[in-house]
Design an enzyme around this catalytic site. Structure first.
Site, PDB file in Angstrom:
ATOM      1  N   ILE A  14       0.845  -1.203   0.000  1.00  0.00           N
ATOM      2  CA  ILE A  14       0.000   0.000   0.000  1.00  0.00           C
ATOM      3  C   ILE A  14       0.878   1.250   0.000  1.00  0.00           C
ATOM      4  O   ILE A  14       0.583   2.241  -0.656  1.00  0.00           O
ATOM      5  CB  ILE A  14      -0.978  -0.005   1.205  1.00  0.00           C
ATOM      6  CG1 ILE A  14      -1.735  -1.341   1.251  1.00  0.00           C
ATOM      7  CG2 ILE A  14      -1.950   1.155   1.108  1.00  0.00           C
ATOM      8  CD1 ILE A  14      -2.681  -1.497   2.431  1.00  0.00           C
ATOM      9  N   SER A  36      11.545  -5.387   5.701  1.00  0.00           N
ATOM     10  CA  SER A  36      11.255  -6.618   6.435  1.00  0.00           C
ATOM     11  C   SER A  36      10.106  -7.372   5.779  1.00  0.00           C
ATOM     12  O   SER A  36       9.984  -8.576   5.935  1.00  0.00           O
ATOM     13  CB  SER A  36      10.934  -6.316   7.898  1.00  0.00           C
ATOM     14  OG  SER A  36       9.785  -5.513   7.973  1.00  0.00           O
ATOM     15  N   ASP A  60      14.553   0.906  10.588  1.00  0.00           N
ATOM     16  CA  ASP A  60      13.456   0.251  11.277  1.00  0.00           C
ATOM     17  C   ASP A  60      12.721   1.340  12.065  1.00  0.00           C
ATOM     18  O   ASP A  60      13.339   2.066  12.855  1.00  0.00           O
ATOM     19  CB  ASP A  60      14.065  -0.802  12.235  1.00  0.00           C
ATOM     20  CG  ASP A  60      13.004  -1.582  12.991  1.00  0.00           C
ATOM     21  OD1 ASP A  60      11.855  -1.108  13.081  1.00  0.00           O
ATOM     22  OD2 ASP A  60      13.350  -2.669  13.498  1.00  0.00           O
ATOM     23  N   SER A 126      -7.917  -1.011   9.766  1.00  0.00           N
ATOM     24  CA  SER A 126      -8.460  -2.133   9.006  1.00  0.00           C
ATOM     25  C   SER A 126      -9.903  -2.404   9.391  1.00  0.00           C
ATOM     26  O   SER A 126     -10.308  -2.177  10.545  1.00  0.00           O
ATOM     27  CB  SER A 126      -7.619  -3.375   9.326  1.00  0.00           C
ATOM     28  OG  SER A 126      -8.266  -4.538   8.893  1.00  0.00           O
ATOM     29  N   TYR A 151      -2.985  -9.424  15.436  1.00  0.00           N
ATOM     30  CA  TYR A 151      -2.935  -8.432  14.351  1.00  0.00           C
ATOM     31  C   TYR A 151      -4.083  -7.422  14.526  1.00  0.00           C
ATOM     32  O   TYR A 151      -3.871  -6.212  14.516  1.00  0.00           O
ATOM     33  CB  TYR A 151      -3.047  -9.142  12.990  1.00  0.00           C
ATOM     34  CG  TYR A 151      -3.477  -8.237  11.872  1.00  0.00           C
ATOM     35  CD1 TYR A 151      -2.575  -7.373  11.261  1.00  0.00           C
ATOM     36  CD2 TYR A 151      -4.814  -8.214  11.438  1.00  0.00           C
ATOM     37  CE1 TYR A 151      -2.990  -6.525  10.245  1.00  0.00           C
ATOM     38  CE2 TYR A 151      -5.227  -7.377  10.426  1.00  0.00           C
ATOM     39  CZ  TYR A 151      -4.319  -6.531   9.830  1.00  0.00           C
ATOM     40  OH  TYR A 151      -4.733  -5.686   8.841  1.00  0.00           O
ATOM     41  N   LYS A 155      -4.293  -3.203  15.534  1.00  0.00           N
ATOM     42  CA  LYS A 155      -5.013  -2.149  14.791  1.00  0.00           C
ATOM     43  C   LYS A 155      -5.897  -1.354  15.758  1.00  0.00           C
ATOM     44  O   LYS A 155      -5.948  -0.132  15.709  1.00  0.00           O
ATOM     45  CB  LYS A 155      -5.849  -2.757  13.667  1.00  0.00           C
ATOM     46  CG  LYS A 155      -5.024  -3.356  12.531  1.00  0.00           C
ATOM     47  CD  LYS A 155      -4.178  -2.300  11.825  1.00  0.00           C
ATOM     48  CE  LYS A 155      -3.260  -2.882  10.780  1.00  0.00           C
ATOM     49  NZ  LYS A 155      -2.204  -1.946  10.338  1.00  0.00           N
ATOM     50  N   ASN A 181     -10.717  -4.755   1.807  1.00  0.00           N
ATOM     51  CA  ASN A 181      -9.719  -5.706   1.277  1.00  0.00           C
ATOM     52  C   ASN A 181      -8.976  -5.106   0.077  1.00  0.00           C
ATOM     53  O   ASN A 181      -9.519  -5.111  -1.030  1.00  0.00           O
ATOM     54  CB  ASN A 181     -10.415  -7.005   0.863  1.00  0.00           C
ATOM     55  CG  ASN A 181     -10.870  -7.823   2.048  1.00  0.00           C
ATOM     56  OD1 ASN A 181     -11.625  -7.334   2.889  1.00  0.00           O
ATOM     57  ND2 ASN A 181     -10.416  -9.040   2.151  1.00  0.00           N
ATOM     58  N   LEU A 202      -6.587 -13.728  -0.711  1.00  0.00           N
ATOM     59  CA  LEU A 202      -7.249 -14.369  -1.847  1.00  0.00           C
ATOM     60  C   LEU A 202      -6.629 -14.009  -3.203  1.00  0.00           C
ATOM     61  O   LEU A 202      -6.295 -14.903  -3.993  1.00  0.00           O
ATOM     62  CB  LEU A 202      -8.744 -13.997  -1.823  1.00  0.00           C
ATOM     63  CG  LEU A 202      -9.603 -14.580  -2.931  1.00  0.00           C
ATOM     64  CD1 LEU A 202      -9.550 -16.103  -2.942  1.00  0.00           C
ATOM     65  CD2 LEU A 202     -11.045 -14.103  -2.787  1.00  0.00           C
ATOM     66  N   ARG A 297     -12.176 -21.436   6.737  1.00  0.00           N
ATOM     67  CA  ARG A 297     -10.917 -21.083   7.400  1.00  0.00           C
ATOM     68  C   ARG A 297     -11.264 -20.495   8.768  1.00  0.00           C
ATOM     69  O   ARG A 297     -12.117 -19.607   8.861  1.00  0.00           O
ATOM     70  CB  ARG A 297     -10.168 -20.057   6.540  1.00  0.00           C
ATOM     71  CG  ARG A 297      -8.840 -19.620   7.103  1.00  0.00           C
ATOM     72  CD  ARG A 297      -8.084 -18.758   6.102  1.00  0.00           C
ATOM     73  NE  ARG A 297      -8.698 -17.446   5.913  1.00  0.00           N
ATOM     74  CZ  ARG A 297      -8.175 -16.489   5.144  1.00  0.00           C
ATOM     75  NH1 ARG A 297      -7.036 -16.700   4.481  1.00  0.00           N
ATOM     76  NH2 ARG A 297      -8.779 -15.334   5.015  1.00  0.00           N
ATOM     77  N   ASP A 300     -12.500 -16.595   9.900  1.00  0.00           N
ATOM     78  CA  ASP A 300     -13.119 -15.772   8.852  1.00  0.00           C
ATOM     79  C   ASP A 300     -14.513 -15.314   9.271  1.00  0.00           C
ATOM     80  O   ASP A 300     -15.295 -16.105   9.812  1.00  0.00           O
ATOM     81  CB  ASP A 300     -13.237 -16.564   7.540  1.00  0.00           C
ATOM     82  CG  ASP A 300     -11.961 -16.522   6.718  1.00  0.00           C
ATOM     83  OD1 ASP A 300     -11.121 -15.635   6.975  1.00  0.00           O
ATOM     84  OD2 ASP A 300     -11.804 -17.370   5.824  1.00  0.00           O
TER      85      ASP A 300
HETATM   86  C1  UD1 Z   1      -7.822 -10.398   6.507  1.00  0.00           C
HETATM   87  C2  UD1 Z   1      -8.152  -9.548   7.689  1.00  0.00           C
HETATM   88  C3  UD1 Z   1      -7.926  -8.102   7.347  1.00  0.00           C
HETATM   89  C4  UD1 Z   1      -6.508  -7.909   6.946  1.00  0.00           C
HETATM   90  C5  UD1 Z   1      -6.217  -8.776   5.759  1.00  0.00           C
HETATM   91  C6  UD1 Z   1      -4.756  -8.599   5.401  1.00  0.00           C
HETATM   92  C7  UD1 Z   1      -9.870 -10.212   9.249  1.00  0.00           C
HETATM   93  C8  UD1 Z   1     -11.349 -10.404   9.465  1.00  0.00           C
HETATM   94  N1  UD1 Z   1      -9.543  -9.757   8.052  1.00  0.00           N
HETATM   95  O1  UD1 Z   1      -8.834 -10.141   5.533  1.00  0.00           O
HETATM   96  O2  UD1 Z   1      -8.173  -7.304   8.438  1.00  0.00           O
HETATM   97  O3  UD1 Z   1      -6.278  -6.557   6.653  1.00  0.00           O
HETATM   98  O4  UD1 Z   1      -6.516 -10.131   6.063  1.00  0.00           O
HETATM   99  O5  UD1 Z   1      -4.004  -9.705   5.493  1.00  0.00           O
HETATM  100  O6  UD1 Z   1      -9.078 -10.434  10.099  1.00  0.00           O
HETATM  101  N2  UD1 Z   1     -10.081 -17.013   0.753  1.00  0.00           N
HETATM  102  C9  UD1 Z   1     -10.233 -18.242   0.091  1.00  0.00           C
HETATM  103  N3  UD1 Z   1      -9.106 -18.890  -0.284  1.00  0.00           N
HETATM  104  C10 UD1 Z   1      -7.833 -18.405  -0.068  1.00  0.00           C
HETATM  105  C11 UD1 Z   1      -7.704 -17.162   0.592  1.00  0.00           C
HETATM  106  C12 UD1 Z   1      -8.854 -16.496   0.998  1.00  0.00           C
HETATM  107  O7  UD1 Z   1     -11.341 -18.719  -0.139  1.00  0.00           O
HETATM  108  O8  UD1 Z   1      -6.862 -19.065  -0.438  1.00  0.00           O
HETATM  109  C13 UD1 Z   1     -11.293 -16.274   1.147  1.00  0.00           C
HETATM  110  C14 UD1 Z   1     -11.411 -16.021   2.638  1.00  0.00           C
HETATM  111  O9  UD1 Z   1     -12.087 -17.067   3.267  1.00  0.00           O
HETATM  112  C15 UD1 Z   1     -12.191 -14.710   2.646  1.00  0.00           C
HETATM  113  C16 UD1 Z   1     -11.788 -13.998   1.364  1.00  0.00           C
HETATM  114  O10 UD1 Z   1     -11.224 -15.007   0.537  1.00  0.00           O
HETATM  115  O11 UD1 Z   1     -13.557 -14.969   2.580  1.00  0.00           O
HETATM  116  C17 UD1 Z   1     -10.738 -12.917   1.580  1.00  0.00           C
HETATM  117  O12 UD1 Z   1      -9.669 -13.449   2.341  1.00  0.00           O
HETATM  118  P1  UD1 Z   1      -8.302 -12.628   2.577  1.00  0.00           P
HETATM  119  O13 UD1 Z   1      -7.819 -12.094   1.282  1.00  0.00           O
HETATM  120  O14 UD1 Z   1      -7.392 -13.511   3.351  1.00  0.00           O
HETATM  121  O15 UD1 Z   1      -8.746 -11.378   3.441  1.00  0.00           O
HETATM  122  P2  UD1 Z   1      -9.599 -11.303   4.805  1.00  0.00           P
HETATM  123  O16 UD1 Z   1      -9.509 -12.555   5.571  1.00  0.00           O
HETATM  124  O17 UD1 Z   1     -10.950 -10.788   4.449  1.00  0.00           O
END
Ligand code: UD1
Length: 341
Positions: A14, A36, A60, A126, A151, A155, A181, A202, A297, A300
């Site tokens: 970001i 880092s 740092d 966040s 984490y 925040k 996100n 994701l 997961r 979530d």
């Molecule tokens: C999480 C944190 C957010 C943080 C962000 C950065 C929470 C609630 N959210 O967001 O605060 O800023 O990470 O790291 O703590 N998914 C899949 N398969 C994958 C990966 C993800 O299906 O391989 C799904 C997850 O279940 C979720 C969505 O994709 O529904 C987004 O996941 P992700 O990108 O990891 O973000 P968050 O978990 O929403």
């Protein structure tokens, strides 16, 4: 008007996009980063996009003496603080890594801002602070839920530290931006996200699967109480998100902030399911992704998306980029990274 900004963590995902948008808006930027969780190549990307060599100090942000030298040398009036770790799962396994780095870096910066009389600070918060919200979309007045990870706790604590410090320090203004996100990459494909190891998020997992680095994307859960059974999130384009930082800084520099400590949601206001995102990626890039449905997961939330009225009205900011373009940029960036390895 002092148009100089210190960007702590400016080589990161970001941070680097924000440096580009600040530079485009006429700000002079000093980047501090210790790589880092970032790579020096992002500085090359910034230079190529903006045509300007960014001022860079490798340090740092927890190192007070190193940071003091930065404050001594440069007379920025504003700071954006990105220098923090962000992997939810890792924070559960190594809480002290998160509390130490994320809190100490911010405390150090705020102490130095007070000592050197610097005025404006933007903090990277966040949507995680809302937890599993009962009413959606969430507004800035939606109560924060107890954090479910170290984490998330950093925040929430950092927001409170900023609020308390602003009220205790004459002339200090703070804005916490609650990101939903963040996804995508700069349209030039010269900067983007560089996850270390196996991505948790994701979109990087999707792009690495499309690139053949990961065999198969797991969709975590198709039995949530949502229209298609997968989780709903608010995916905000990284360039749109970067622009929100510019307008937040401008608001404080120009004295247009209504309170000395303010909080804004930064999202699109539109919920998108995991299936929709995957299908959108396939359509935008005309490819097929190997994916399967897997178990939920842990940790979530079912759904979270932003009410962005406050940012729209007060910051005059809104998300502009189409999801299609964002998903295309994410893929262009992945291909660029692979081509350069
Ligand atoms: C999480 C944190 C957010 C943080 C962000 C950065 C929470 C609630 N959210 O967001 O605060 O800023 O990470 O790291 O703590 N998914 C899949 N398969 C994958 C990966 C993800 O299906 O391989 C799904 C997850 O279940 C979720 C969505 O994709 O529904 C987004 O996941 P992700 O990108 O990891 O973000 P968050 O978990 O929403």
């Amino acid at each position: 008007m002092n148009k100089r900004v210190l960007v702590a963590g400016g080589a990161g995902y970001i941070g680097s996009h924000t440096v580009v948008e600040l530079t485009k808006a006429g700000f002079e930027v000093v980047i501090v980063d210790n790589f880092s969780n970032s790579d020096p190549s992002s500085l090359d990307g910034i230079r190529k996009i903006t045509g300007i060599e960014p001022i860079f100090v490798e340090a740092d942000c927890c190192d007070k003496e190193a940071m003091r030298r930065v404050f001594e040398r440069y007379d920025f009036d504003s700071v954006i603080h990105f220098a923090a770790f962000k992997a939810v799962g890792e924070s559960v396994a190594e809480p002290m890594k998160y509390y130490r780095n994320n809190l100490l870096s911010f405390v150090t910066i705020l102490e130095l801002m007070k000592e050197y009389g610097r005025h404006n600070v933007v903090f990277s918060s966040s949507a995680t602070v809302y937890g599993d919200a009962e009413v959606l979309p969430v507004t800035e007045l939606t109560p924060r839920k107890p954090a479910t990870s170290p984490y998330g706790a950093t925040k929430q604590m950092s927001e409170d530290i900023l609020r308390d410090m602003v009220f205790a320090t004459e002339g200090l203004n703070g804005i916490a931006l609650r990101y939903f996100n963040p996804i995508g990459a700069h349209p030039s494909a010269l900067i983007g996200e560089l996850p270390r190891g196996v991505p948790n998020n994701l979109v990087p997992y999707i792009t690495q699967t499309a690139a053949g680095i990961r065999e198969c994307l797991s969709i975590f859960g198709d039995d949530y109480p949502t229209p298609d059974g997968s989780c709903l999130r608010d995916y905000i384009d990284i360039v749109d998100l970067a622009r929100a930082h510019v307008v937040a800084i401008e608001r404080m520099v120009e004295g247009r902030n209504k309170e000395r400590y303010e909080v804004f949601n930064v999202g699109t206001g539109r919920p998108v399911s995991v299936f929709e995102l995957v299908k959108g990626f396939e359509a935008a890039n005309e490819l097929k992704l190997n994916y399967k449905v897997a178990a939920r997961r842990a940790g979530d939330v079912t759904a979270v998306w932003a009410d962005t009225t406050l940012a729209n009205e007060e910051l005059g900011w809104r998300a502009e980029r189409e999801l299609n373009d964002t998903l295309r940029a994410a893929w262009e960036w992945e291909k660029y990274v692979r081509g350069n390895k």
